[in-house]
Design a protein around this motif. Structure first.
Motif, mmCIF file in Angstrom:
data_model
loop_
_atom_site.group_PDB
_atom_site.id
_atom_site.type_symbol
_atom_site.label_atom_id
_atom_site.label_comp_id
_atom_site.label_asym_id
_atom_site.label_seq_id
_atom_site.Cartn_x
_atom_site.Cartn_y
_atom_site.Cartn_z
ATOM 1 N N ASN A 15 0.831 -1.210 0.000
ATOM 2 C CA ASN A 15 0.000 0.000 0.000
ATOM 3 C C ASN A 15 0.862 1.256 0.000
ATOM 4 O OD1 ASN A 15 -2.665 -0.837 -0.143
ATOM 5 N ND2 ASN A 15 -2.875 -1.120 2.054
ATOM 6 N N CYS A 16 1.904 1.245 0.819
ATOM 7 C CA CYS A 16 2.807 2.405 0.883
ATOM 8 C C CYS A 16 3.527 2.610 -0.440
ATOM 9 C CB CYS A 16 3.832 2.213 1.993
ATOM 10 S SG CYS A 16 3.177 2.310 3.658
ATOM 11 N N LEU A 17 4.078 1.540 -0.978
ATOM 12 C CA LEU A 17 4.832 1.651 -2.235
ATOM 13 C C LEU A 17 3.939 2.142 -3.364
ATOM 14 C CD1 LEU A 17 7.558 1.057 -3.668
ATOM 15 C CD2 LEU A 17 6.635 -1.220 -4.191
ATOM 16 N N LEU A 18 2.733 1.589 -3.451
ATOM 17 C CA LEU A 18 1.826 1.961 -4.541
ATOM 18 C C LEU A 18 1.302 3.383 -4.374
ATOM 19 C CD1 LEU A 18 -0.207 -1.350 -4.930
ATOM 20 C CD2 LEU A 18 1.960 -0.688 -5.989
ATOM 21 N N ARG A 19 1.077 3.807 -3.139
ATOM 22 C CA ARG A 19 0.563 5.154 -2.893
ATOM 23 C C ARG A 19 1.639 6.214 -3.101
ATOM 24 N NH1 ARG A 19 -2.224 7.128 2.780
ATOM 25 N NH2 ARG A 19 -4.079 6.231 1.796
ATOM 26 N N GLU A 20 2.851 5.958 -2.620
ATOM 27 C CA GLU A 20 3.848 7.013 -2.501
ATOM 28 C C GLU A 20 4.879 7.059 -3.624
ATOM 29 O OE1 GLU A 20 5.530 7.295 1.458
ATOM 30 O OE2 GLU A 20 3.860 6.118 2.266
ATOM 31 N N VAL A 21 5.069 5.951 -4.315
ATOM 32 C CA VAL A 21 6.165 5.891 -5.277
ATOM 33 C C VAL A 21 5.722 5.392 -6.649
ATOM 34 C CG1 VAL A 21 8.443 4.890 -5.751
ATOM 35 C CG2 VAL A 21 7.834 5.514 -3.396
ATOM 36 N N ALA A 22 5.051 4.253 -6.697
ATOM 37 C CA ALA A 22 4.761 3.586 -7.967
ATOM 38 C C ALA A 22 3.804 4.396 -8.832
ATOM 39 C CB ALA A 22 4.184 2.200 -7.701
ATOM 40 N N GLN A 23 3.898 4.157 -10.140
ATOM 41 C CA GLN A 23 3.050 4.848 -11.113
ATOM 42 C C GLN A 23 2.124 3.828 -11.772
ATOM 43 O OE1 GLN A 23 6.171 6.338 -13.597
ATOM 44 N NE2 GLN A 23 6.642 8.065 -12.254
ATOM 45 N N PRO A 24 0.803 3.940 -11.585
ATOM 46 C CA PRO A 24 -0.105 2.953 -12.170
ATOM 47 C C PRO A 24 -0.147 3.068 -13.689
ATOM 48 C CG PRO A 24 -1.336 4.751 -11.166
ATOM 49 C CD PRO A 24 0.087 4.978 -10.812
ATOM 50 N N LEU A 25 -0.184 1.929 -14.351
ATOM 51 C CA LEU A 25 -0.349 1.887 -15.794
ATOM 52 C C LEU A 25 -1.822 1.670 -16.116
ATOM 53 C CD1 LEU A 25 2.776 -0.220 -16.829
ATOM 54 C CD2 LEU A 25 2.531 2.268 -16.632
ATOM 55 N N PRO A 26 -2.272 1.983 -17.303
ATOM 56 C CA PRO A 26 -3.685 1.805 -17.644
ATOM 57 C C PRO A 26 -4.155 0.369 -17.418
ATOM 58 C CG PRO A 26 -2.560 3.084 -19.333
ATOM 59 C CD PRO A 26 -1.495 2.587 -18.405
ATOM 60 N N GLY A 27 -5.418 0.231 -16.979
ATOM 61 C CA GLY A 27 -6.001 -1.075 -16.704
ATOM 62 C C GLY A 27 -6.201 -1.230 -15.204
ATOM 63 N N PRO A 28 -6.636 -2.372 -14.718
ATOM 64 C CA PRO A 28 -7.045 -3.524 -15.516
ATOM 65 C C PRO A 28 -8.437 -3.357 -16.092
ATOM 66 C CG PRO A 28 -7.387 -3.985 -13.208
ATOM 67 C CD PRO A 28 -6.754 -2.614 -13.271
ATOM 68 N N GLY A 29 -8.756 -4.178 -17.073
ATOM 69 C CA GLY A 29 -10.056 -4.050 -17.711
ATOM 70 C C GLY A 29 -11.190 -4.651 -16.916
ATOM 71 N N GLU A 30 -10.911 -5.698 -16.145
ATOM 72 C CA GLU A 30 -11.948 -6.427 -15.433
ATOM 73 C C GLU A 30 -11.654 -6.471 -13.938
ATOM 74 O OE1 GLU A 30 -14.659 -7.518 -16.813
ATOM 75 O OE2 GLU A 30 -14.044 -6.975 -18.847
#
Length: 508
Positions: free
Chosen positions: A27-42
């Motif tokens: 949760n910390c890594l995804l909130r503070e650092v990582a960059q979401p890519l488009p998706g997921p579709g489902e």
């Protein structure tokens, strides 16, 4: 707890500990650092993120509790165990910040190992019959956006497990006598004198046995010259709450908060002198605010503290109001953080009408926080561990109770905008977002945000509400970066999170 069993955890407990520890770290890594890519579709499909430090791709499954982290390597997705996840996070943070930190990866591992010890102990412990105590002792995940929420200072398991709420611990307090000329106290501490008997010329001073074990060597001179004497232990057991160093004594119906020289999440959990000296003022302001609101909202007041002047912070104990004088008749209090995590008897999971349950919850929780700010300039730290919700016999929320004057801020001492940001983080980003997410998980098809928007909109006379309901973002605390860069635990820093209040309709 009668004993501490240090047998290695089973493979199943090890896997569960990995999953529990990975979720908040991700949760910390995804909130503070990582960059979401488009998706997921489902729904249910894994989500892919780019790690900016090296451009690596990470994918995870799940929503508010991410699972199965996989790193794209050599043309394939490779599942990461907790050890490899810690290495990945540390490497990414070094690249991202340009700063090294040798301590936090150790804390992340300690947190995972603590979870394994807690799961092992919990499997053979007896949960309390009282649903309130069960809710306080339910937090195996703990803070869902902290990289090491269960780290216990790196000490041996035998040193802390007997005092762990998550292991359903309960234990007597150590009773000390402090010579009267060495007593430092303020406020109403009379509840302490009822815990035992002190000899002539001394005042009673209870001590948390874990803390006394940590600071005991430094107190040897005081025991030697008679400033302190040992008086045995209490004839009753106290229950550690989710805060670990705050204990509840059900018979006397009183909470006692102690210093604990251990890092729990972001801070060493001492009762710091500067906080104790301002406590009477912040508690009085919160007490006045709730007195003007009237019931059902309630404030559990911090009545006063007592300590020894030669060990002011180390031996400090704070007396907090109990529950019974504040509760509505027939109502059962529950820790809000326990609802977010879930426990046996959890009314959020059991309700047959989740929409009505959520509206009742909002009606109890939101108005006191906003009224205290608007009418009294009091910024409550209304996050999940400082908030209780009382339910009636059918499990419907009927009353909110708040606690911890140490976390209260007063407009005037802090800038109004900074106070409002802190309020929004605690109430919305930390508290309502977690309860809403778990409600939606347990009751698929429910959109909790239109009701939250309506409840907040009822307070539109507060100038900040319009901006809150239209802003695309909410403030999210950056616990991972705070810990990695060595910032002071009280130095909150925020990054923008998507605001679900601004992207939802007003009808539901």
């Amino acid at each position: 707890m009668d004993r501490v069993d240090l047998k290695p955890p089973s493979d199943d407990i090890g896997r569960r500990a990995d999953a529990y520890a990975a979720a908040p770290l991700l949760n910390c890594l995804l909130r503070e650092v990582a960059q979401p890519l488009p998706g997921p579709g489902e729904p249910g499909e894994p989500r892919v993120y780019r790690l900016p430090g090296g451009g690596r791709l990470l994918r995870v499954r799940g929503g508010r509790r991410p699972t199965r982290p996989e790193l794209h390597m050599e043309g394939a997705w490779q599942l990461l165990g907790h050890t490899d996840l810690v290495k990945l996070v540390a490497d990414e943070l070094r690249r991202h910040t340009g700063v090294s930190n040798d301590e936090l990866p150790i804390e992340m591992t300690d947190s995972r190992d603590a979870v394994a010890a807690l799961l092992t102990a919990r499997a053979r412990a007896t949960a309390p019959d009282d649903p309130y105590l069960r809710s306080e002792q339910s937090l195996i995940t703990g803070h869902p956006h902290h990289p090491a929420p269960k780290a216990r200072g790196g000490g041996p398991v035998a040193g802390w497990l007997p005092y762990a709420p998550e292991a359903h611990a309960r234990f007597p307090l150590v009773l000390l006598g402090v010579r009267e000329d060495c007593v430092a106290e303020e406020g109403d501490t009379g509840a302490l004198d009822a815990l035992g008997a002190a000899p002539p010329g001394y005042r009673l001073l209870p001590a948390h046995p874990w803390q006394l074990g940590l600071v005991g060597p430094d107190l040897a001179p005081a025991f030697a010259d008679g400033r302190l004497v040992r008086l045995g232990t209490t004839g009753f057991e106290a229950w550690p709450t989710a805060a670990i160093r705050t204990l509840y004594e059900p018979l006397a119906d009183v909470f006692l908060k102690f210093s604990l020289d251990v890092r729990i999440t972001n801070d060493i959990r001492r009762l710091w002198r500067h906080d104790l000296l301002r406590l009477r003022r912040t508690n009085a302001a919160a007490t006045r605010a709730f007195a003007t609101m009237g019931r059902p909202a309630a404030w559990l007041g911090d009545r006063g503290y007592r300590t020894a002047d030669f060990a002011f912070e180390e031996l400090a104990v704070l007396v907090r109001d109990g529950l019974r004088d504040h509760l509505l008749p027939g109502a059962t209090p529950l820790l809000c953080a326990g609802l977010a995590e879930g426990f046996d008897g959890d009314p959020l999971a059991a309700t047959a009408d989740p929409g009505a349950w959520w509206e009742a919850y909002l009606r109890q929780v939101v108005p006191p926080v906003l009224t205290a700010f608007a009418d009294h300039g009091v910024v409550l730290e209304a996050h999940l561990q400082n908030s209780l919700i009382a339910v009636d016999a059918g499990g419907t929320p009927v009353q909110a109770l708040f606690r911890d004057a140490e976390g209260v801020k007063l407009v005037g001492d802090v800038d109004r905008a900074a106070g409002w940001e802190r309020l929004v983080y605690c109430l919305v980003a930390n508290h309502l977002t977690e309860i809403a997410a778990r409600l939606a998980e347990r009751h698929p098809g429910l959109d909790p945000w239109p009701a939250a928007r309506r409840e907040l909109a009822r307070h539109s006379a507060l100038p900040e509400i319009t901006a809150l309901l239209t802003s695309p973002t909410l403030p999210g605390k950056t616990n991972l970066l705070l810990r990695w860069t060595g910032a002071d635990g009280a130095d909150a820093r925020y990054l923008p999170l998507r605001n679900p209040l601004a992207t939802t309709g007003t009808d539901s």
